[in-house]
Motif scaffolding. Structure first.
Motif, PDB file in Angstrom:
ATOM      1  N   ARG A 145       0.849  -1.190   0.000  1.00  0.00           N
ATOM      2  CA  ARG A 145       0.000   0.000   0.000  1.00  0.00           C
ATOM      3  C   ARG A 145       0.884   1.241   0.000  1.00  0.00           C
ATOM      4  O   ARG A 145       1.875   1.297   0.719  1.00  0.00           O
ATOM      5  CB  ARG A 145      -0.922   0.021   1.227  1.00  0.00           C
ATOM      6  CG  ARG A 145      -1.995  -1.049   1.194  1.00  0.00           C
ATOM      7  CD  ARG A 145      -2.957  -0.918   2.360  1.00  0.00           C
ATOM      8  NE  ARG A 145      -3.995  -1.927   2.319  1.00  0.00           N
ATOM      9  CZ  ARG A 145      -5.134  -1.818   1.637  1.00  0.00           C
ATOM     10  NH1 ARG A 145      -5.380  -0.703   0.955  1.00  0.00           N
ATOM     11  NH2 ARG A 145      -6.021  -2.778   1.649  1.00  0.00           N
ATOM     12  N   PRO A 146       0.556   2.242  -0.809  1.00  0.00           N
ATOM     13  CA  PRO A 146       1.375   3.457  -0.875  1.00  0.00           C
ATOM     14  C   PRO A 146       1.294   4.262   0.419  1.00  0.00           C
ATOM     15  O   PRO A 146       0.258   4.296   1.084  1.00  0.00           O
ATOM     16  CB  PRO A 146       0.763   4.232  -2.046  1.00  0.00           C
ATOM     17  CG  PRO A 146      -0.662   3.760  -2.104  1.00  0.00           C
ATOM     18  CD  PRO A 146      -0.620   2.318  -1.712  1.00  0.00           C
ATOM     19  N   ASP A 147       2.394   4.920   0.776  1.00  0.00           N
ATOM     20  CA  ASP A 147       2.425   5.752   1.981  1.00  0.00           C
ATOM     21  C   ASP A 147       1.753   7.102   1.774  1.00  0.00           C
ATOM     22  O   ASP A 147       1.341   7.751   2.749  1.00  0.00           O
ATOM     23  CB  ASP A 147       3.875   5.980   2.433  1.00  0.00           C
ATOM     24  CG  ASP A 147       4.529   4.694   2.925  1.00  0.00           C
ATOM     25  OD1 ASP A 147       3.828   3.895   3.570  1.00  0.00           O
ATOM     26  OD2 ASP A 147       5.725   4.487   2.662  1.00  0.00           O
ATOM     27  N   ASP A 148       1.647   7.553   0.513  1.00  0.00           N
ATOM     28  CA  ASP A 148       1.111   8.882   0.235  1.00  0.00           C
ATOM     29  C   ASP A 148      -0.386   8.862  -0.123  1.00  0.00           C
ATOM     30  O   ASP A 148      -0.916   9.827  -0.663  1.00  0.00           O
ATOM     31  CB  ASP A 148       1.888   9.544  -0.906  1.00  0.00           C
ATOM     32  CG  ASP A 148       1.846   8.738  -2.195  1.00  0.00           C
ATOM     33  OD1 ASP A 148       1.417   7.566  -2.155  1.00  0.00           O
ATOM     34  OD2 ASP A 148       2.248   9.272  -3.244  1.00  0.00           O
ATOM     35  N   PHE A 149      -1.065   7.766   0.177  1.00  0.00           N
ATOM     36  CA  PHE A 149      -2.511   7.681  -0.077  1.00  0.00           C
ATOM     37  C   PHE A 149      -3.164   6.998   1.125  1.00  0.00           C
ATOM     38  O   PHE A 149      -3.576   5.841   1.058  1.00  0.00           O
ATOM     39  CB  PHE A 149      -2.773   6.893  -1.358  1.00  0.00           C
ATOM     40  CG  PHE A 149      -4.146   7.142  -1.955  1.00  0.00           C
ATOM     41  CD1 PHE A 149      -4.566   8.426  -2.273  1.00  0.00           C
ATOM     42  CD2 PHE A 149      -5.009   6.090  -2.203  1.00  0.00           C
ATOM     43  CE1 PHE A 149      -5.822   8.653  -2.813  1.00  0.00           C
ATOM     44  CE2 PHE A 149      -6.264   6.301  -2.750  1.00  0.00           C
ATOM     45  CZ  PHE A 149      -6.668   7.591  -3.055  1.00  0.00           C
ATOM     46  N   PRO A 150      -3.267   7.725   2.268  1.00  0.00           N
ATOM     47  CA  PRO A 150      -3.779   7.148   3.512  1.00  0.00           C
ATOM     48  C   PRO A 150      -5.262   6.819   3.445  1.00  0.00           C
ATOM     49  O   PRO A 150      -5.955   7.181   2.491  1.00  0.00           O
ATOM     50  CB  PRO A 150      -3.513   8.252   4.543  1.00  0.00           C
ATOM     51  CG  PRO A 150      -3.499   9.511   3.747  1.00  0.00           C
ATOM     52  CD  PRO A 150      -2.913   9.149   2.414  1.00  0.00           C
ATOM     53  N   LEU A 151      -5.735   6.170   4.482  1.00  0.00           N
ATOM     54  CA  LEU A 151      -7.122   5.711   4.535  1.00  0.00           C
ATOM     55  C   LEU A 151      -8.111   6.850   4.370  1.00  0.00           C
ATOM     56  O   LEU A 151      -9.142   6.705   3.707  1.00  0.00           O
ATOM     57  CB  LEU A 151      -7.375   4.987   5.865  1.00  0.00           C
ATOM     58  CG  LEU A 151      -8.766   4.399   6.060  1.00  0.00           C
ATOM     59  CD1 LEU A 151      -9.059   3.343   5.007  1.00  0.00           C
ATOM     60  CD2 LEU A 151      -8.898   3.788   7.452  1.00  0.00           C
ATOM     61  N   GLU A 152      -7.805   7.999   4.955  1.00  0.00           N
ATOM     62  CA  GLU A 152      -8.703   9.152   4.850  1.00  0.00           C
ATOM     63  C   GLU A 152      -8.907   9.558   3.389  1.00  0.00           C
ATOM     64  O   GLU A 152     -10.026   9.862   2.963  1.00  0.00           O
ATOM     65  CB  GLU A 152      -8.114  10.329   5.642  1.00  0.00           C
ATOM     66  CG  GLU A 152      -9.090  11.459   5.877  1.00  0.00           C
ATOM     67  CD  GLU A 152      -8.553  12.495   6.845  1.00  0.00           C
ATOM     68  OE1 GLU A 152      -9.370  13.237   7.414  1.00  0.00           O
ATOM     69  OE2 GLU A 152      -7.319  12.569   7.036  1.00  0.00           O
ATOM     70  N   ASP A 153      -7.841   9.539   2.582  1.00  0.00           N
ATOM     71  CA  ASP A 153      -7.940   9.879   1.158  1.00  0.00           C
ATOM     72  C   ASP A 153      -8.680   8.791   0.385  1.00  0.00           C
ATOM     73  O   ASP A 153      -9.421   9.081  -0.563  1.00  0.00           O
ATOM     74  CB  ASP A 153      -6.546  10.080   0.568  1.00  0.00           C
ATOM     75  CG  ASP A 153      -5.872  11.338   1.097  1.00  0.00           C
ATOM     76  OD1 ASP A 153      -6.595  12.211   1.632  1.00  0.00           O
ATOM     77  OD2 ASP A 153      -4.647  11.456   0.992  1.00  0.00           O
ATOM     78  N   ILE A 154      -8.455   7.538   0.778  1.00  0.00           N
ATOM     79  CA  ILE A 154      -9.147   6.430   0.122  1.00  0.00           C
ATOM     80  C   ILE A 154     -10.657   6.556   0.303  1.00  0.00           C
ATOM     81  O   ILE A 154     -11.435   6.390  -0.640  1.00  0.00           O
ATOM     82  CB  ILE A 154      -8.664   5.079   0.687  1.00  0.00           C
ATOM     83  CG1 ILE A 154      -7.185   4.856   0.351  1.00  0.00           C
ATOM     84  CG2 ILE A 154      -9.509   3.926   0.140  1.00  0.00           C
ATOM     85  CD1 ILE A 154      -6.585   3.626   1.000  1.00  0.00           C
ATOM     86  N   ILE A 155     -11.076   6.866   1.518  1.00  0.00           N
ATOM     87  CA  ILE A 155     -12.506   7.002   1.824  1.00  0.00           C
ATOM     88  C   ILE A 155     -13.120   8.156   1.021  1.00  0.00           C
ATOM     89  O   ILE A 155     -14.209   8.026   0.452  1.00  0.00           O
ATOM     90  CB  ILE A 155     -12.716   7.220   3.334  1.00  0.00           C
ATOM     91  CG1 ILE A 155     -12.303   5.972   4.109  1.00  0.00           C
ATOM     92  CG2 ILE A 155     -14.169   7.580   3.630  1.00  0.00           C
ATOM     93  CD1 ILE A 155     -12.289   6.147   5.605  1.00  0.00           C
ATOM     94  N   LYS A 156     -12.420   9.294   0.969  1.00  0.00           N
ATOM     95  CA  LYS A 156     -12.918  10.443   0.205  1.00  0.00           C
ATOM     96  C   LYS A 156     -13.039  10.098  -1.278  1.00  0.00           C
ATOM     97  O   LYS A 156     -14.017  10.467  -1.948  1.00  0.00           O
ATOM     98  CB  LYS A 156     -11.985  11.635   0.391  1.00  0.00           C
ATOM     99  CG  LYS A 156     -12.031  12.260   1.781  1.00  0.00           C
ATOM    100  CD  LYS A 156     -11.052  13.423   1.884  1.00  0.00           C
ATOM    101  CE  LYS A 156     -11.091  14.046   3.271  1.00  0.00           C
ATOM    102  NZ  LYS A 156     -10.115  15.156   3.413  1.00  0.00           N
ATOM    103  N   PHE A 157     -12.045   9.387  -1.794  1.00  0.00           N
ATOM    104  CA  PHE A 157     -12.040   8.987  -3.205  1.00  0.00           C
ATOM    105  C   PHE A 157     -13.231   8.075  -3.513  1.00  0.00           C
ATOM    106  O   PHE A 157     -13.971   8.301  -4.489  1.00  0.00           O
ATOM    107  CB  PHE A 157     -10.726   8.276  -3.533  1.00  0.00           C
ATOM    108  CG  PHE A 157     -10.680   7.635  -4.885  1.00  0.00           C
ATOM    109  CD1 PHE A 157     -10.530   8.401  -6.030  1.00  0.00           C
ATOM    110  CD2 PHE A 157     -10.792   6.256  -5.013  1.00  0.00           C
ATOM    111  CE1 PHE A 157     -10.487   7.810  -7.286  1.00  0.00           C
ATOM    112  CE2 PHE A 157     -10.757   5.651  -6.265  1.00  0.00           C
ATOM    113  CZ  PHE A 157     -10.607   6.434  -7.397  1.00  0.00           C
TER     114      PHE A 157
END
Length: 234
Positions: A145-157
């Motif tokens: 899993r990439p370090d620059d795409f955290p869970l918070e960004d995944i959820i927003k996406f």
């Protein structure tokens, strides 16, 4: 009159003394009481394990009351989750868990370990479908899993794609993330596949199987090296 005053004074002293004795009895009685209690059996829908300061560390719950997850000490939106245990670290993030469930379509059990600030990177899992073809799989899986795409960004996406309700646009958005290296890739599986093969299956950073060492359902042994297109080269 003097006798009455003396009796009232004695009554006051008695009342104060009795109050003091009661307070001391109450204090020392609870102070010496053990905090550990033993039960032969207990029925409960959910148990929250916390630190002394109230920090949540683990939830043991049935399906209907299961914790939705947490990131940066904030609960995620309510969602359906299976019964089991969910773990939380000192940062206030969900960091893994053990869940299980079954219905008419299948059953499964998963133990997950989460990467910091995001979702699982390791799972010990068992999955089985129903019908003529069981599609039973079980084993150990690893992801990158990439370090620059955290869970918070995944959820927003994912929430933004749900609002669009456009499969074509969603496909393009995922393709863009994949080209940027922000899509999670499975890298390793050791176990039994739905086809009945048992062995090691190793993938590259793009998610392509590059090495397979396994015994198939006919007891034939294989050690295959593959290119990016899945063609055996050795």
């Amino acid at each position: 009159m003097e006798k009455l005053i003396r009796e009232v004074r004695i009554l006051k002293i008695y009342a104060v003394s009795l109050t003091v004795v009661f307070i001391l009895f109450f204090f020392f009685g609870f102070k010496n009481q053990k905090t550990t209690q033993r039960f032969e059996e207990i029925d409960v829908e959910r148990i929250n394990i916390i630190e002394k300061d109230g920090t949540l560390k683990m939830v043991i719950s049935n399906k209907s009351r299961q914790h939705p997850g947490m990131f940066n000490k904030k609960e995620l939106k309510p969602r359906e989750r299976e019964a089991g245990m969910i773990f939380f670290n000192e940062l206030g993030d969900e960091c893994g868990g053990l869940v299980y469930g079954a219905d008419k379509d299948g059953s499964g059990m998963v133990y997950s370990v989460d990467q910091r600030n995001t979702d699982q990177i390791m799972q010990l899992q068992y999955m089985e479908g129903t019908g003529n073809k069981k599609n039973r799989t079980y084993g150990l899986k690893l992801w990158d899993r990439p370090d620059d795409f955290p869970l918070e960004d995944i959820i927003k996406f994912e929430d933004s794609l749900k609002k669009l309700n456009d499969p074509v646009a969603s496909k393009k958005a995922y393709a863009k993330l994949r080209s940027e290296g922000k899509i999670t890739q499975e890298r390793f599986f050791a176990g039994k596949t739905a086809d009945g093969d048992v062995g090691l299956f190793i993938k590259d950073t793009k998610g392509n199987v590059r090495l397979k060492i396994y015994v198939d359902k006919n007891n034939q042994t294989h050690m295959d090296k593959l290119d990016e297109n899945g063609k055996i080269i050795q």
